[in-house]
Each structure stands twice: as structure tokens, then as C-alpha cells.
Design a protein around this motif. Structure first.
Motif, PDB file in Angstrom:
ATOM      1  N   VAL A 175      81.214   9.654  66.844  1.00 51.50           N
ATOM      2  CA  VAL A 175      80.698   8.548  66.042  1.00 51.50           C
ATOM      3  C   VAL A 175      81.272   8.674  64.642  1.00 51.50           C
ATOM      4  O   VAL A 175      81.311   9.779  64.079  1.00 51.50           O
ATOM      5  N   LEU A 176      81.722   7.567  64.097  1.00 53.29           N
ATOM      6  CA  LEU A 176      82.331   7.584  62.773  1.00 53.29           C
ATOM      7  C   LEU A 176      81.331   8.065  61.724  1.00 53.29           C
ATOM      8  O   LEU A 176      80.210   7.563  61.631  1.00 53.29           O
ATOM      9  N   SER A 177      81.722   9.069  60.951  1.00 56.97           N
ATOM     10  CA  SER A 177      80.876   9.583  59.875  1.00 56.97           C
ATOM     11  C   SER A 177      80.617   8.475  58.857  1.00 56.97           C
ATOM     12  O   SER A 177      81.529   7.736  58.476  1.00 56.97           O
ATOM     13  N   SER A 178      79.367   8.345  58.443  1.00 52.39           N
ATOM     14  CA  SER A 178      79.002   7.267  57.526  1.00 52.39           C
ATOM     15  C   SER A 178      78.103   7.798  56.414  1.00 52.39           C
ATOM     16  O   SER A 178      77.171   8.562  56.666  1.00 52.39           O
ATOM     17  N   ARG A 179      78.398   7.389  55.192  1.00 52.43           N
ATOM     18  CA  ARG A 179      77.563   7.729  54.036  1.00 52.43           C
ATOM     19  C   ARG A 179      76.901   6.466  53.501  1.00 52.43           C
ATOM     20  O   ARG A 179      76.745   6.278  52.301  1.00 52.43           O
ATOM     21  N   GLN A 237      84.934  12.039  62.092  1.00 48.99           N
ATOM     22  CA  GLN A 237      84.184  11.757  63.314  1.00 48.99           C
ATOM     23  C   GLN A 237      83.105  12.823  63.528  1.00 48.99           C
ATOM     24  O   GLN A 237      83.356  14.013  63.355  1.00 48.99           O
ATOM     25  N   VAL A 238      81.916  12.371  63.906  1.00 52.43           N
ATOM     26  CA  VAL A 238      80.797  13.273  64.182  1.00 52.43           C
ATOM     27  C   VAL A 238      80.660  13.422  65.699  1.00 52.43           C
ATOM     28  O   VAL A 238      80.454  12.432  66.399  1.00 52.43           O
ATOM     29  N   PRO A 239      80.775  14.634  66.257  1.00 50.77           N
ATOM     30  CA  PRO A 239      80.651  14.807  67.711  1.00 50.77           C
ATOM     31  C   PRO A 239      79.190  14.775  68.166  1.00 50.77           C
ATOM     32  O   PRO A 239      78.315  15.386  67.538  1.00 50.77           O
ATOM     33  N   VAL A 240      78.935  14.054  69.249  1.00 43.75           N
ATOM     34  CA  VAL A 240      77.601  13.974  69.857  1.00 43.75           C
ATOM     35  C   VAL A 240      77.735  14.417  71.307  1.00 43.75           C
ATOM     36  O   VAL A 240      78.471  13.801  72.081  1.00 43.75           O
ATOM     37  N   LEU A 241      77.042  15.481  71.668  1.00 43.72           N
ATOM     38  CA  LEU A 241      77.057  15.973  73.042  1.00 43.72           C
ATOM     39  C   LEU A 241      75.989  15.271  73.868  1.00 43.72           C
ATOM     40  O   LEU A 241      74.845  15.138  73.423  1.00 43.72           O
ATOM     41  N   VAL A 242      76.370  14.818  75.061  1.00 41.30           N
ATOM     42  CA  VAL A 242      75.423  14.237  76.009  1.00 41.30           C
ATOM     43  C   VAL A 242      75.547  14.999  77.322  1.00 41.30           C
ATOM     44  O   VAL A 242      76.660  15.198  77.824  1.00 41.30           O
ATOM     45  N   ALA A 243      74.425  15.459  77.853  1.00 44.42           N
ATOM     46  CA  ALA A 243      74.393  16.160  79.134  1.00 44.42           C
ATOM     47  C   ALA A 243      73.333  15.512  80.010  1.00 44.42           C
ATOM     48  O   ALA A 243      72.254  15.155  79.527  1.00 44.42           O
ATOM     49  N   ALA A 244      73.628  15.340  81.291  1.00 44.78           N
ATOM     50  CA  ALA A 244      72.691  14.695  82.215  1.00 44.78           C
ATOM     51  C   ALA A 244      72.857  15.260  83.610  1.00 44.78           C
ATOM     52  O   ALA A 244      73.975  15.616  84.020  1.00 44.78           O
ATOM     53  N   ASP A 245      71.746  15.362  84.335  1.00 42.10           N
ATOM     54  CA  ASP A 245      71.845  15.763  85.737  1.00 42.10           C
ATOM     55  C   ASP A 245      71.714  14.521  86.613  1.00 42.10           C
ATOM     56  O   ASP A 245      71.539  13.402  86.122  1.00 42.10           O
ATOM     57  N   ARG A 246      71.770  14.705  87.927  1.00 40.53           N
ATOM     58  CA  ARG A 246      71.808  13.564  88.840  1.00 40.53           C
ATOM     59  C   ARG A 246      70.443  12.890  88.995  1.00 40.53           C
ATOM     60  O   ARG A 246      70.341  11.817  89.585  1.00 40.53           O
ATOM     61  N   SER A 247      69.358  13.525  88.485  1.00 41.53           N
ATOM     62  CA  SER A 247      68.045  12.881  88.529  1.00 41.53           C
ATOM     63  C   SER A 247      67.879  11.878  87.391  1.00 41.53           C
ATOM     64  O   SER A 247      66.954  11.077  87.394  1.00 41.53           O
TER      65      SER A 247
END
Length: 319
Positions: free
Chosen positions: A153-157, A183-193
Motif C-alpha cells: 500500500v502506498l505510504s501516505s502522510r 510502499q508499506v507491506p501488508v501480510l495476509v494469511a488465510a486457511d481454507r476455512s
């Protein structure tokens, strides 16, 4: 609610306590907005009546203040109410909170929320971030096949007055292509449920990935990622199985393994943020909470949103 869920809900009515039965009857009868909000907030105290100052139980009721019961702790001699020590403390106009929870559920802008609730835009803005700060994710465990990938995500002030660069218009674009300090990194993790976890990363490194994933990953989980070189040492440090897809070579799916679930989450997150025309990085964590609160769940009700903001119920982990 579909018919199957309704029957499942009915089957659990017999387990309700007498207090819960009375509260359910009042809710189904249709309480006035303020009375419903007060009743919901009072549920935070519970029967133990633990003091937020010293954690001792057995506080006694001592009058009312601002519509809420006032409690007195016999151990530390301090008073408190259902909102003491929470981000919602000292906020006014509780009769508007149900409508404001509905505006959060609908993803309204600040101006739309203010007009909908009949309050100033500054009040709607303050409520938004107080409510979202109070939201908790609850205890989530990702099991089975777990997909993980990062988006940027684009860093924003946005909102700052003393910038060391030229201000961008309506979010704007980064000055460089690809990944950079902009750029700001955002981690997303998900399982199959459908259980999903997201977090802002200081950097895409094995140590930062481990800090986010280790508390939420089941030890028997299979971590599936793209070819990012930070994941193998992260998985090795956590002692879990790991499979990487070589997407550079066009490998999108290998049997049951893919990362399309988290890529779909990325798109939904970007679409959600896009509506708000550039989110300040300092508020990005609150918007991630909002995403889990009102975007991932199916048709969240204003009461469910308010209960999550009041800290009574955690955010539903499944989409």
C-alpha cells in the motif's frame, strides 16, 4: 440468516440463563436505540464485576452516570463504568451509536456518517477511529493449508502539514516503480476455512514474518507462499512445513496448493481502501480492523459491529 443457521440458533436457546432469556426477549421486542446500546454496553461488566483499575471482582453498583451504571470497587475504592479504560470512554451521543455502527458496516465516508448520525464531521472521524481501535480479533488459529502473501500500500502522510516533499493529490502514485520505501507491506494469511489474519510489516523479512505468523499458525499447518526468499527461513524457524509456488515461471496451482485465496483478499482490501481516496499510513492498522470487521464477514449487522467495537465479541474470523 439462512434456515439452517436459524434452526441451529433455535437449538441452543435451552442453554440460555434466565438473564440471557430476559435480554433476548427485550431485544426481539425492539428496544429504543439508546436503551439497546446501554444494555449492550452493560454486558461488558458481567457477573464478576471486575474492576479495570485493580482487576478485583465484586464491585457494587453505586448510582448511574451518563446513562451507565456506576460501580464502586471495595478493594481500591475507585469507581468505574462499562467503558472505563476502553477507547469508547467519555464519548457522548450514545443514542447515535447504533446508526454509526450501521455506517461502519456500510463503509460510509466521514461526511456520510456525520450526516447519517446528525453529528459534526470531526465527531464522526473521532468515533470511527475510537470504535476501530476498540475492535479485537480474538484468538485465531490458522490450520491445514495456510496461504500467505504480502501486498503493498502506498505510504501516505495525509493530514500532515510539514511535508519534506510535494504533496500528492488524492493518494497519487509512487515516484518509483516496484517495491520501495514508499510502499508499506501488508501480510495476509488465510486457511481454507476462511479464517484470515492481516498485519502491517516493518519490512518483508523472515524475522518480521515469523513475528506475525508464529502466534496464529497451527504446528501441523502447511504454509503455501510464492517464491519470496523470506518465507523458507521463516518456516524453518517455526518448524512448520512449507511449499513455494514459482509464479515467475507461471506456476499458479500445484494440485491443491495455490495462493488465490489471499490474492482475492488483497483485491478486496485494495478495493476497500480505494473508496477512501488515500488512507494515511498512521491509520492503516485501523482500516485493516475495519476490513475484518465489516468487509470479510457476510452482511455484518449494526449490533454485531457495535458489539465488536465495545469489546464484547471478537471479530468473526471467517469470511
Amino acid at each position: 440468516m439462512d434456515h439452517h443457521d436459524y434452526l441451529a440458533w433455535l437449538s441452543e436457546i435451552d442453554d440460555l440463563s434466565s438473564y440471557q432469556r430476559i435480554a433476548t426477549v427485550r431485544l426481539l421486542a425492539g428496544q429504543p436505540s439508546l436503551e439497546a446500546v446501554i444494555g449492550l454496553l452493560e454486558e461488558r461488566i458481567g457477573t464478576a464485576r471486575n474492576c479495570p483499575h485493580c482487576a478485583a471482582g465484586g464491585a457494587v453498583i453505586r448510582g448511574r452516570s451518563n446513562g451507565l451504571k456506576r460501580y464502586f470497587c471495595k478493594i481500591c475504592s475507585k469507581t468505574f463504568n462499562a467503558l472505563t479504560g476502553t477507547p469508547l470512554a467519555r464519548l457522548r451521543h450514545k443514542d447515535c451509536w447504533t446508526e454509526f455502527a450501521g455506517s461502519l458496516s456500510d463503509g460510509d465516508t466521514v461526511k456520510t456518517s456525520a450526516a447519517r448520525c446528525g453529528v459534526a464531521s470531526s465527531t464522526a472521524f473521532r468515533w470511527r477511529h475510537r470504535f476501530l481501535r476498540a475492535v479485537t480479533a480474538g484468538a485465531i488459529k490458522l490450520r491445514g493449508i495456510v496461504e500467505a502473501d504480502e501486498t503493498f500500500v502506498l505510504s501516505s502522510r495525509k493530514g500532515e502539514r510539514n511535508l519534506d516533499r510535494k504533496a500528492r493529490r488524492r493518494g497519487g502514485k509512487a515516484s518509483k516503480r516496484g517495491v520501495s520505501h514508499e510502499q508499506v507491506p501488508v501480510l495476509v494469511a488465510a486457511d481454507r476455512s476462511g479464517a484470515t489474519v492481516s498485519a502491517i510489516l516493518p519490512a518483508v523479512s523472515a524475522a518480521h514474518l515469523q513475528a506475525v505468523l508464529q502466534p496464529v499458525l497451527d504446528q501441523d499447518a502447511l504454509l503455501v507462499t510464492d517464491g519470496c526468499t523470506s518465507y523458507p527461513p521463516c518456516a524453518a524457524a517455526m518448524g512448520i512445513s512449507h511449499e513455494a509456488l514459482n509464479q515467475t515461471a507461471g506456476e499458479r496451482v500445484r494440485g491443491e496448493l495455490h495462493i488465490q485465496t489471499v490474492n482475492s483478499r488483497h483485491e478486496r482490501l485494495k478495493s476497500f481502501l480505494r473508496r477512501h481516496r488515500g488512507v494515511a499510513t498512521k491509520y492503516l492498522d485501523s482500516y485493516l480492523r475495519w476490513f475484518h470487521l465489516a468487509v470479510l464477514p457476510r452482511q455484518p449487522t449494526p449490533r454485531a459491529v457495535l458489539a465488536a467495537a465495545a469489546g464484547i465479541l471478537p471479530v468473526r474470523p471467517c469470511a
